[in-house]
Structures are given as structure tokens and as C-alpha cells.
Enzyme design. Sequence first.
Site, PDB file in Angstrom:
ATOM      1  N   GLU A   1      -4.861   3.635   6.319  1.00 29.58           N
ATOM      2  CA  GLU A   1      -4.572   3.314   4.925  1.00 29.58           C
ATOM      3  C   GLU A   1      -4.990   4.447   3.997  1.00 29.58           C
ATOM      4  OE1 GLU A   1      -6.095   1.607   1.697  1.00 29.58           O
ATOM      5  OE2 GLU A   1      -5.676  -0.450   2.327  1.00 29.58           O
TER       6      GLU A   1
ATOM      7  N   ARG B   1       0.841  -1.213   0.000  1.00 30.92           N
ATOM      8  CA  ARG B   1       0.000   0.000   0.000  1.00 30.92           C
ATOM      9  C   ARG B   1       0.874   1.261   0.000  1.00 30.92           C
ATOM     10  NH1 ARG B   1      -2.959  -3.712  -0.533  1.00 30.92           N
ATOM     11  NH2 ARG B   1      -5.097  -3.922   0.239  1.00 30.92           N
TER      12      ARG B   1
ATOM     13  N   SER C   1     -10.487  -0.922   3.558  1.00 31.22           N
ATOM     14  CA  SER C   1      -9.707  -1.056   4.794  1.00 31.22           C
ATOM     15  C   SER C   1      -9.287   0.321   5.286  1.00 31.22           C
ATOM     16  CB  SER C   1      -8.426  -1.853   4.536  1.00 31.22           C
ATOM     17  OG  SER C   1      -8.711  -3.144   4.092  1.00 31.22           O
TER      18      SER C   1
HETATM   19  N1  EPU Z   1     -10.604 -10.785  10.404  1.00 36.49           N
HETATM   20  C1  EPU Z   1     -11.134 -10.590  11.669  1.00 36.49           C
HETATM   21  N2  EPU Z   1     -12.266  -9.842  11.776  1.00 36.49           N
HETATM   22  C2  EPU Z   1     -12.890  -9.299  10.709  1.00 36.49           C
HETATM   23  C3  EPU Z   1     -12.354  -9.509   9.414  1.00 36.49           C
HETATM   24  C4  EPU Z   1     -11.185 -10.251   9.286  1.00 36.49           C
HETATM   25  O1  EPU Z   1     -10.609 -11.054  12.667  1.00 36.49           O
HETATM   26  O2  EPU Z   1     -13.904  -8.605  10.906  1.00 36.49           O
HETATM   27  C5  EPU Z   1      -9.339 -11.551  10.292  1.00 36.49           C
HETATM   28  C6  EPU Z   1      -9.546 -12.990   9.929  1.00 36.49           C
HETATM   29  O3  EPU Z   1      -8.600 -13.746  10.645  1.00 36.49           O
HETATM   30  C7  EPU Z   1      -9.205 -13.031   8.459  1.00 36.49           C
HETATM   31  C8  EPU Z   1      -8.106 -11.999   8.379  1.00 36.49           C
HETATM   32  O4  EPU Z   1      -8.514 -10.988   9.294  1.00 36.49           O
HETATM   33  O5  EPU Z   1      -8.739 -14.290   8.091  1.00 36.49           O
HETATM   34  C9  EPU Z   1      -7.889 -11.388   7.007  1.00 36.49           C
HETATM   35  O6  EPU Z   1      -9.105 -10.818   6.528  1.00 36.49           O
HETATM   36  P1  EPU Z   1      -9.286 -10.473   4.990  1.00 36.49           P
HETATM   37  O7  EPU Z   1      -9.041 -11.676   4.154  1.00 36.49           O
HETATM   38  O8  EPU Z   1     -10.592  -9.791   4.816  1.00 36.49           O
HETATM   39  O9  EPU Z   1      -8.083  -9.487   4.679  1.00 36.49           O
HETATM   40  P2  EPU Z   1      -7.548  -8.190   5.428  1.00 36.49           P
HETATM   41  O10 EPU Z   1      -6.117  -8.465   5.795  1.00 36.49           O
HETATM   42  O11 EPU Z   1      -8.415  -7.724   6.513  1.00 36.49           O
HETATM   43  C10 EPU Z   1      -6.537  -7.174   3.251  1.00 36.49           C
HETATM   44  C11 EPU Z   1      -6.577  -5.879   2.512  1.00 36.49           C
HETATM   45  C12 EPU Z   1      -7.869  -5.735   1.738  1.00 36.49           C
HETATM   46  C13 EPU Z   1      -7.956  -6.897   0.755  1.00 36.49           C
HETATM   47  C14 EPU Z   1      -7.885  -8.219   1.532  1.00 36.49           C
HETATM   48  C15 EPU Z   1      -7.799  -9.403   0.619  1.00 36.49           C
HETATM   49  C16 EPU Z   1      -5.208  -4.364   3.792  1.00 36.49           C
HETATM   50  C17 EPU Z   1      -5.184  -3.177   4.704  1.00 36.49           C
HETATM   51  N3  EPU Z   1      -6.419  -4.775   3.434  1.00 36.49           N
HETATM   52  O12 EPU Z   1      -7.566  -7.125   4.227  1.00 36.49           O
HETATM   53  O13 EPU Z   1      -7.794  -4.530   0.992  1.00 36.49           O
HETATM   54  O14 EPU Z   1      -9.157  -6.850   0.007  1.00 36.49           O
HETATM   55  O15 EPU Z   1      -6.702  -8.243   2.341  1.00 36.49           O
HETATM   56  O16 EPU Z   1      -6.535  -9.440   0.037  1.00 36.49           O
HETATM   57  O17 EPU Z   1      -4.161  -4.867   3.431  1.00 36.49           O
HETATM   58  C18 EPU Z   1      -8.353  -2.225   0.998  1.00 36.49           C
HETATM   59  O18 EPU Z   1      -7.141  -2.007   0.920  1.00 36.49           O
HETATM   60  O19 EPU Z   1      -9.194  -1.289   1.046  1.00 36.49           O
HETATM   61  C19 EPU Z   1      -8.820  -3.597   1.083  1.00 36.49           C
HETATM   62  C20 EPU Z   1     -10.098  -3.908   1.229  1.00 36.49           C
END
Ligand code: EPU
Length: 346
Positions: free
Chosen positions: A337, A169, A242
Site C-alpha cells: 500500500e 487506495r 496497512s
Molecule cells: N484481521 C485479522 N488479523 C488481524 C487484523 C485483522 O485476521 O491481525 C481480519 C479480521 O477478520 C478483521 C478484518 O481483518 O475483521 C478487517 O480488519 P480491519 O477492520 O482492521 O480492516 P483492514 O481491512 O485490515 C482496512 C484498511 C485500514 C482501515 C480499516 C478500517 C486497507 C489496506 N486497510 O484494514 O486502513 O483503517 O480497513 O476501514 O484497506 C491504512 O490504509 O493504512 C489503514 C490502516
Amino acid sequence: MAPAGFTLTEGASLLHRNTLRVDARAAWLAEIHRAAAIPALLADPALRGKPPLLLGEGSNVLFADDFDGLIVTMKTRGVEVLSEEADAVRIRVAAGEHWDDLVRWTLAHGFPGLENLILIPGSVGAAPMQNIGAYGVEAGERIESVDAFDLRVHREVRFDNGQCEFGYRDSVFKRHPDRWLITAVTLRLPRTDAPRVEYAGLREELERMGVTNPAPIHVADAVVNLRTRKLPDPAMIGNAGSFFKNPVVTASRVARLRGEYPQLPCWRTDGGSKLSAAWLIETCGFKGLRYGDAGISNRHALVLVNHGHASGAELWALAQRVRQGVRERFDIGLEPEPRIIGGGSA
Ligand code: EPU
């Protein structure tokens, strides 16, 4: 289209120009329809001394205050196939195109490589800015070069991939905000790469769909399913995806945290161990939290939402509260972010 190649509005509402639906105002707003018109816009006497702020479709910004300067938005359109080689297709895309339209266009033309990045809101010009990424792929892996207009020395400049300094990012454009107005992005889409399905959630979704040997279109469908299920739609409820980056910490830090929280989600990356900011926030009990119209999504703890008429200052205050809670409990600082405008920022 404006004959000058740009339109200029004084005292512009930003309500429909940011996906958090914050009702802020800008002193001036310029929309550029032809990249060649940029010098003429900058020469406009009314704009002299006005600090510029470069805005795409406003899907990664929080206006904590009004903006007393000039907002510049690229509205240029156009997608051009530069070359079709045995191993890759090269495509030049105008900054004002919608990213998601571009992804769908590439899939329809049989050019894979962007399928993991389907349904990300925002413009093509904004994609390199924060190196958009999802489900195991980052835009920077597909970008060959970025064309921009240097607002400091008033000339066109091309950045090759290395000069973009892409990170998680992050990019040179993000680290020097408002210096380079991105006008076009050239993508290099490899023909040979198998679809990228290493992201655990993506593999699970493909399994759920009964797909064993996924083609790019299956990956796109799986990502659409995941995003629609997990992330609130900005067309329905104001949000900027995010709101915090996933923090990267040392392995020893993870070991200490694991002592107390054995289920702590964590991924190894080049720079260290990446923790899930969503998990940290949820564990603090903030998921679904709401103060007035400012809230944390009950679908995904990493998403700040505007339930109606929250001001930018209210949303920013809630974000600060969440940050403070995570710091107190885990001694981890969360970094926003999206770009924060005003409100004491940082
Ligand atoms: N999780 C929780 N609570 C929640 C949601 C998620 O505990 O409410 C935990 C779970 O363990 C889950 C893990 O977080 O397995 C990862 O969740 P997710 O796959 O949704 O990914 P993220 O790390 O929260 C990142 C990016 C997203 C992107 C997804 C998929 C960042 C800041 N965000 O989210 O990007 O879509 O991975 O690759 O890196 C964005 O940048 O706006 C965005 C949505």
C-alpha cells in the site's frame, strides 16, 4: 518563514520525515511555505536534472534506499470556508495542513462528513494521492477538486473529482507519481448525509458504547477507539499503517478458497470480492514475526513495524518474505500500500 517561500537543504536526514522511522537520506529536500514559490524553487540551478519525489508527512512511504534526488514537501497552511449551502459546505484546505487536525476542525464547526476518517496520519495534500479511506468512507467521496502544480509543464492545474480517478487506495496522482504537486484540496461536505456506519466493526463499537442513534461525533469517538485499540501509534512505534492492500479476487476464487478455509473473511465490492490481507498474513503465522528490529505488528497483521533501528532494506526484505509466504500458501499476490522508494521496488 523563509522569505523566498521555500527552504532548501542538501543531504537531508529523513529519519523524522517518515513514520516507519527509517534513517534514510535525501540528496536535496525542499519545503514549500507558499505555493506561489514553486516556480522559483524549480528554477534553482542546483536542482536542475534532479528527479523530484513528492512527500507529505511520510506516513505512507518506505525508503528502502537513500534518495538521490529532490524531495519536495508542502508546508502551506490554511483552511477557508468557500460557501455554506443548504445541502453542503465547501472548504478549501492547504496541502500542508494535518489531515487529522482538519477532521477535528470540521467536527468542531459542525460540518460532518469526515468523522470516519479521524486519526489517519498524514497531510491533506497526501489524502487524494492514495484516496485515504477507513471504516466505510473514502476521502474521494468528499473531494470536490484538487489544485496542483504540474511539474512536467510548470503550470497550475485543477482536477475535478472525476479527473482524480479515485479508486481503492488509488488515484491519477498515485498512478503518475511525482508529476503533480498537490497544493490545495477542496472538500464538499454534505449536510444531509446521515453518519455512515455500515462497516461491521464500527457498528459493533457503537453498540459497545451504548449509542443507538449515532451523531457524527459518536462515529468519530468510535473510530478513535477502534484505531487506538487495533493500530499501533506511529508516535510510539514506527509504522505506515496497512502495509498491503486488501486483495480483490473473483467470486469463483473465493468459492475455491472457502472450500479449504470456510472462515475466510471476504466483502463484495464493485470490482470483485475483497479479502482481508491481515487474515491471510495471520493465517500464515506471520503476526508478531520479528527479524531484528523489523517486524509484523502483534496487534494487526497488516502493519509492518520498526521496533527501533531497522533499515528500509530490512523492512522491505521482511515485507517480501510475508508476500512470498502468502503467495505460496494461497496463491495470492499482495500489493504494497505505501510507496516503496528504491530497493528494487514493485
Ligand atoms: N484481521 C485479522 N488479523 C488481524 C487484523 C485483522 O485476521 O491481525 C481480519 C479480521 O477478520 C478483521 C478484518 O481483518 O475483521 C478487517 O480488519 P480491519 O477492520 O482492521 O480492516 P483492514 O481491512 O485490515 C482496512 C484498511 C485500514 C482501515 C480499516 C478500517 C486497507 C489496506 N486497510 O484494514 O486502513 O483503517 O480497513 O476501514 O484497506 C491504512 O490504509 O493504512 C489503514 C490502516
